[in-house]
Design an enzyme around this catalytic site. Sequence first.
Site, mmCIF file in Angstrom:
data_model
loop_
_atom_site.group_PDB
_atom_site.id
_atom_site.type_symbol
_atom_site.label_atom_id
_atom_site.label_comp_id
_atom_site.label_asym_id
_atom_site.label_seq_id
_atom_site.Cartn_x
_atom_site.Cartn_y
_atom_site.Cartn_z
ATOM 1 N N ALA A 173 -12.172 32.619 -47.332
ATOM 2 C CA ALA A 173 -10.944 32.678 -47.066
ATOM 3 C C ALA A 173 -10.284 33.077 -48.433
ATOM 4 O O ALA A 173 -9.267 33.906 -48.441
ATOM 5 C CB ALA A 173 -10.546 31.307 -47.184
ATOM 6 N N ASP A 174 -10.761 33.027 -49.741
ATOM 7 C CA ASP A 174 -10.501 33.578 -50.770
ATOM 8 C C ASP A 174 -10.595 35.284 -50.834
ATOM 9 O O ASP A 174 -9.573 35.844 -51.276
ATOM 10 C CB ASP A 174 -11.210 32.991 -52.142
ATOM 11 N N TYR A 175 -11.598 35.751 -50.553
ATOM 12 C CA TYR A 175 -11.537 37.263 -50.435
ATOM 13 C C TYR A 175 -10.764 37.873 -49.414
ATOM 14 O O TYR A 175 -9.923 38.687 -49.609
ATOM 15 C CB TYR A 175 -13.111 37.607 -50.039
ATOM 16 N N GLY A 178 -7.034 37.455 -50.631
ATOM 17 C CA GLY A 178 -6.929 38.320 -51.813
ATOM 18 C C GLY A 178 -6.571 39.815 -51.270
ATOM 19 O O GLY A 178 -5.609 40.608 -51.795
#
Length: 402
Positions: A173-175, A178
């Site tokens: 989810a973070d990547y 981003g």
Amino acid sequence: MPEATPALPLAGLRVIELSTFLAGPFCAALLGDFGAEVLKVELPGSGDPLRRLGRRRGHSSLWWRQEGRNKKSLTCDLRRPEGQELLRRLVAVSDVLVENFQPGTLERWGLGYDALARINRGLIMARISAYGQTGPLAPKPGFGRIAHAFSGLTYLTGYPDRPPVLPGTPSIADYLSGALAAFGVLVALGHRQRTGEGQVVDVALYESVFRILEDVAVVYDQFGLVRQRQGPDHENSVPHNHYPTRDGKWIAIACTNDRMFQRLVRAMGRPELGDDPRYATVDARLQRRAEVDALVAAWTAALDQAEALARLDREEVPAGPIYTIAEIFQDAHYRARQAILAVPDPELGVLRMPGVVPRLERTPGRVRHPGPRLGEHTEEVLCGLLGYSPQEVARLRELGVV
């Protein structure tokens, strides 16, 4: 004469990064790969916790050296009035600000978008948070694992008779968020070019994942069907799975239509299966999912991975090895594409890390250096860009502001 290195496409764009861990730093890293000047503002004495997360060599973690690449590090305590004034001066000469604080944090410090836009009308602020800037859950903290759960991805991950499992890594989810935030910044830059106006790019971790869950939402809307965990199976296609080979390895096969199935059974030496009414159509195969998978698994299990893949390749069946990272480092295609870059590191010599994505034909991105030491560029930015005197910088250091 050697060809001149082409100018990076985002050269001249200045990005302030106020984020930690992963989603915001990855957004800024993508912009930095293509030439943006990224000024990473970190808390004095500790900096981004990513510097200490995971395995460490030398001054910081290897993870930080990867995601801090192409950035300049300066320290500044935004909780202090002097630190807030420093940020305002940075905003006046910058284009983009990336942050992933809990919503409301910057506003409490007098550094919300409305306040900063009065300093710089063209400022674009990428705001990444667990639940977004609005809605009843906006103030709640969260990380990638929580976003996977809230988005519905975790529920779909694992086997039907077992608890949900982690979908690969906690950081998908973070990547993904981003990357979408970086895309949003570029869209906002297009708008600013026409109007001179900046804007907020609001990315929620869970929404980034929810957006890529295939047809789960529209199928539920129209049929009331709740997709369940299926292990490595695919909801709409079979054979579309992971299959063992004789040498103890695995391959992935994706057979999404009847034409692909015809090719697969030719590779298996069983072309008659392509005309068998039990298997000839997608609907028929879905009715006999376990049976079809068993036929394919029996075939792959009788061959080594390389031979099974060679036969599949000859028939142009979409298939590939299930790699470990060690196998990735040995793969000829990864080498040919320079998907793993060897980056000079002043402390480690050479550090290998993932290359630049996407690939631009005329103006490709570059990794110019790995993540810097904490505060390595503080004096350069304050004196060279903002006009602070050495005496003023020394005073801020004494106060613990930088």
